[in-house]
Enzyme design. Sequence first.
Site, mmCIF file in Angstrom:
data_model
loop_
_atom_site.group_PDB
_atom_site.id
_atom_site.type_symbol
_atom_site.label_atom_id
_atom_site.label_comp_id
_atom_site.label_asym_id
_atom_site.label_seq_id
_atom_site.Cartn_x
_atom_site.Cartn_y
_atom_site.Cartn_z
ATOM 1 N N LEU A 88 1.681 2.734 0.128
ATOM 2 C CA LEU A 88 2.755 2.528 1.092
ATOM 3 C C LEU A 88 4.061 3.109 0.539
ATOM 4 O O LEU A 88 4.053 4.130 -0.104
ATOM 5 C CB LEU A 88 2.865 1.034 1.412
ATOM 6 C CG LEU A 88 1.644 0.447 2.152
ATOM 7 C CD1 LEU A 88 1.673 -1.073 2.137
ATOM 8 C CD2 LEU A 88 1.608 0.968 3.586
ATOM 9 N N ALA A 89 5.175 2.422 0.779
ATOM 10 C CA ALA A 89 6.485 2.950 0.409
ATOM 11 C C ALA A 89 6.837 2.638 -1.044
ATOM 12 O O ALA A 89 6.507 1.562 -1.559
ATOM 13 C CB ALA A 89 7.554 2.375 1.335
ATOM 14 N N ALA A 154 4.061 3.046 -10.958
ATOM 15 C CA ALA A 154 3.335 3.156 -9.687
ATOM 16 C C ALA A 154 2.373 4.325 -9.755
ATOM 17 O O ALA A 154 2.676 5.358 -10.366
ATOM 18 C CB ALA A 154 4.311 3.342 -8.533
ATOM 19 N N ILE A 155 1.215 4.171 -9.129
ATOM 20 C CA ILE A 155 0.212 5.233 -9.097
ATOM 21 C C ILE A 155 -0.264 5.436 -7.663
ATOM 22 O O ILE A 155 -0.660 4.486 -6.990
ATOM 23 C CB ILE A 155 -0.980 4.901 -10.017
ATOM 24 C CG1 ILE A 155 -0.524 4.911 -11.481
ATOM 25 C CG2 ILE A 155 -2.126 5.893 -9.811
ATOM 26 C CD1 ILE A 155 -1.606 4.559 -12.473
ATOM 27 N N GLY A 156 -0.181 6.669 -7.211
ATOM 28 C CA GLY A 156 -0.660 7.027 -5.880
ATOM 29 C C GLY A 156 -1.183 8.449 -5.908
ATOM 30 O O GLY A 156 -0.450 9.375 -6.274
ATOM 31 N N CYS A 185 5.440 -0.750 -2.305
ATOM 32 C CA CYS A 185 3.987 -0.702 -2.095
ATOM 33 C C CYS A 185 3.490 -1.819 -1.186
ATOM 34 O O CYS A 185 2.295 -2.129 -1.178
ATOM 35 C CB CYS A 185 3.249 -0.722 -3.442
ATOM 36 S SG CYS A 185 3.723 0.619 -4.543
#
Length: 266
Positions: A88-89, A154-156, A185
Amino acid sequence: MGQPAVQLVWLKQMRYAELLALQERWLLRLQAKPGTAALSGTEAGALLLCEPAGPVYTAGLRGGLTPEEAARLRALGAEVRSTGRGGLATFHGPGQLLCHPVLDLRRLGLRLRTHVAALEACAVRLCELQGLHGTRARPSPYTGVWLGERKICAIGVRCGRHITSHGLALNCSTDLTWFEHIVPCGLVGTGVTSLSKELQRHITVNEIIPPFLEAFKETYKALSIALCGLQRREKGEDKEQEERVPRVKLTDQADEITETQTQAPD
């Protein structure tokens, strides 16, 4: 055929839009058919590292920001962008290390889950090398690296045709107040933190690059990595200048360090 090679490219401070454009060029390069002039038989991608030059909020494939929220965030002076990564954001900005591995998993013999787990392990190991212990990766929907209930990394990731993009965002000396304007997120009741906050000293992105490379070497032992400079347009100048940076070959043997100058992929 030689060992798969991954170019590790340190971009210093860069606008997020420029990072996405460079990432797209590498995606197109890896999608070229083997044997063409664009792609050598051993080339398996690039590891793009940078520090965002300004504040930007990004939304993933699952969204995370309404048009009204996006307008409110822009009014704060930040960019707002939709991306193709998972999640998400979240927020990216100065004081944060962005690592975007653009990798052909087939050439490296990796599964997507193995790649994501390696990114998590890399961030955990980096924290350990800095003297911050107790960080851990957590399963979905808490993907990332955490210290208690505070996310430090953060992991994306996006993966299409076995080629990855996007990656991790590690808070070094990030202004954490930017996260207060969103639900990072989409995880209500959790917080964010940074290396500087937890270690009680200012830690820059530049400072974290050498231990990051050490952590990456440990978690991606099979890769041969070349660290090279890209042509950058300096502010106030009309022509592009190349930067001289070390070339480092990371293998299980001793590191070989020389000086080199290279250009971005055409």
